[in-house]
Design a protein around this motif. Structure first.
Motif, mmCIF file in Angstrom:
data_model
loop_
_atom_site.group_PDB
_atom_site.id
_atom_site.type_symbol
_atom_site.label_atom_id
_atom_site.label_comp_id
_atom_site.label_asym_id
_atom_site.label_seq_id
_atom_site.Cartn_x
_atom_site.Cartn_y
_atom_site.Cartn_z
ATOM 1 N N ALA A 103 0.798 -1.234 0.000
ATOM 2 C CA ALA A 103 0.000 0.000 0.000
ATOM 3 C C ALA A 103 0.832 1.286 0.000
ATOM 4 N N PRO A 104 1.897 1.388 0.789
ATOM 5 C CA PRO A 104 2.671 2.641 0.743
ATOM 6 C C PRO A 104 3.354 2.880 -0.599
ATOM 7 N N LEU A 105 3.505 1.819 -1.403
ATOM 8 C CA LEU A 105 4.218 1.911 -2.670
ATOM 9 C C LEU A 105 3.302 1.931 -3.890
ATOM 10 N N ASP A 106 2.112 1.339 -3.774
ATOM 11 C CA ASP A 106 1.278 1.190 -4.970
ATOM 12 C C ASP A 106 -0.077 1.872 -4.888
ATOM 13 N N GLY A 121 -6.652 3.538 2.540
ATOM 14 C CA GLY A 121 -7.864 3.846 3.304
ATOM 15 C C GLY A 121 -8.950 4.438 2.416
ATOM 16 N N ALA A 122 -8.559 5.306 1.487
ATOM 17 C CA ALA A 122 -9.532 5.900 0.560
ATOM 18 C C ALA A 122 -10.108 4.834 -0.370
ATOM 19 N N THR A 123 -9.252 3.917 -0.834
ATOM 20 C CA THR A 123 -9.735 2.829 -1.693
ATOM 21 C C THR A 123 -10.776 1.998 -0.951
ATOM 22 N N THR A 124 -10.478 1.643 0.273
ATOM 23 C CA THR A 124 -11.390 0.826 1.074
ATOM 24 C C THR A 124 -12.715 1.545 1.313
ATOM 25 N N GLY A 175 -1.621 -0.945 -9.842
ATOM 26 C CA GLY A 175 -2.658 -1.903 -9.511
ATOM 27 C C GLY A 175 -2.986 -2.071 -8.041
ATOM 28 N N GLY A 176 -2.512 -1.179 -7.203
ATOM 29 C CA GLY A 176 -2.808 -1.295 -5.771
ATOM 30 C C GLY A 176 -4.305 -1.341 -5.472
ATOM 31 N N PRO A 177 -5.070 -0.364 -5.954
ATOM 32 C CA PRO A 177 -6.511 -0.424 -5.723
ATOM 33 C C PRO A 177 -7.149 -1.680 -6.324
ATOM 34 N N ALA A 178 -6.695 -2.104 -7.495
ATOM 35 C CA ALA A 178 -7.261 -3.298 -8.130
ATOM 36 C C ALA A 178 -7.048 -4.525 -7.258
ATOM 37 N N ARG A 179 -5.839 -4.686 -6.729
ATOM 38 C CA ARG A 179 -5.571 -5.836 -5.864
ATOM 39 C C ARG A 179 -6.386 -5.748 -4.581
ATOM 40 N N THR A 180 -6.571 -4.531 -4.071
ATOM 41 C CA THR A 180 -7.411 -4.354 -2.876
ATOM 42 C C THR A 180 -8.845 -4.787 -3.164
ATOM 43 N N LEU A 181 -9.383 -4.377 -4.316
ATOM 44 C CA LEU A 181 -10.759 -4.760 -4.670
ATOM 45 C C LEU A 181 -10.874 -6.272 -4.841
ATOM 46 N N ALA A 182 -9.844 -6.899 -5.363
ATOM 47 C CA ALA A 182 -9.858 -8.356 -5.542
ATOM 48 C C ALA A 182 -9.802 -9.076 -4.200
#
Length: 137
Positions: free
Chosen positions: A27-30, A38-41, A63-70
């Motif tokens: 998260a700190p990198l992507d 936190g905003a993505t969540t 792809g950080g948000p994409a991986r979070t959604l997955a």
């Protein structure tokens, strides 16, 4: 791949275990948009995302948000970005995390999408609209 968030040396230097990477490690990198992971969540919760939804992440960078959604919402996500280095690094990170069956990375222009109409249930974008150039007739 150029040195950057997807480079194993950068991940190791940030203290991440390369054998057990998590979305929180990255998260700190992507998640380089306002509010970070936190905003993505919060946005995902507001959007009412549910498992199985097909999401297009426009300008999704690494792809950080994409991986979070997955991972957190069970979505299948396609990331499209103009930067080849981001697409390559994002795909490498996704593969390393074992998420390639749920997240794919594509080089392309959001104004000329390479996908069929109706391919997605949700279009997602965080902090990328300002990089799109309006098309003039």
């Amino acid at each position: 791949m150029t040195a950057g968030a997807g480079d194993p040396r950068c991940l190791a230097a940030a203290g991440a275990s390369l054998d057990r990477l998590t979305i929180d490690d990255l998260a700190p990198l992507d998640q380089f948009h306002g509010g970070g992971k936190g905003a993505t969540t919060r946005l995902a919760r507001l959007a009412g995302l549910v498992p199985g939804l097909r999401v297009l992440d426009v300008g999704g960078g690494l792809g950080g948000p994409a991986r979070t959604l997955a991972v957190e919402h069970g979505c299948h996500v396609a990331v499209i970005d103009l930067a080849e280095s981001y697409v390559e690094a994002g795909a490498a990170l996704t593969e390393r995390m074992g998420l390639a069956d749920r997240v794919s990375h594509h080089l392309g222009d959001a104004l000329e999408l390479p996908f069929d109409d109706g391919a997605f249930d949700v279009v997602w974008s965080q902090n990328s609209g300002m990089t799109s150039q309006p098309r003039r007739p």
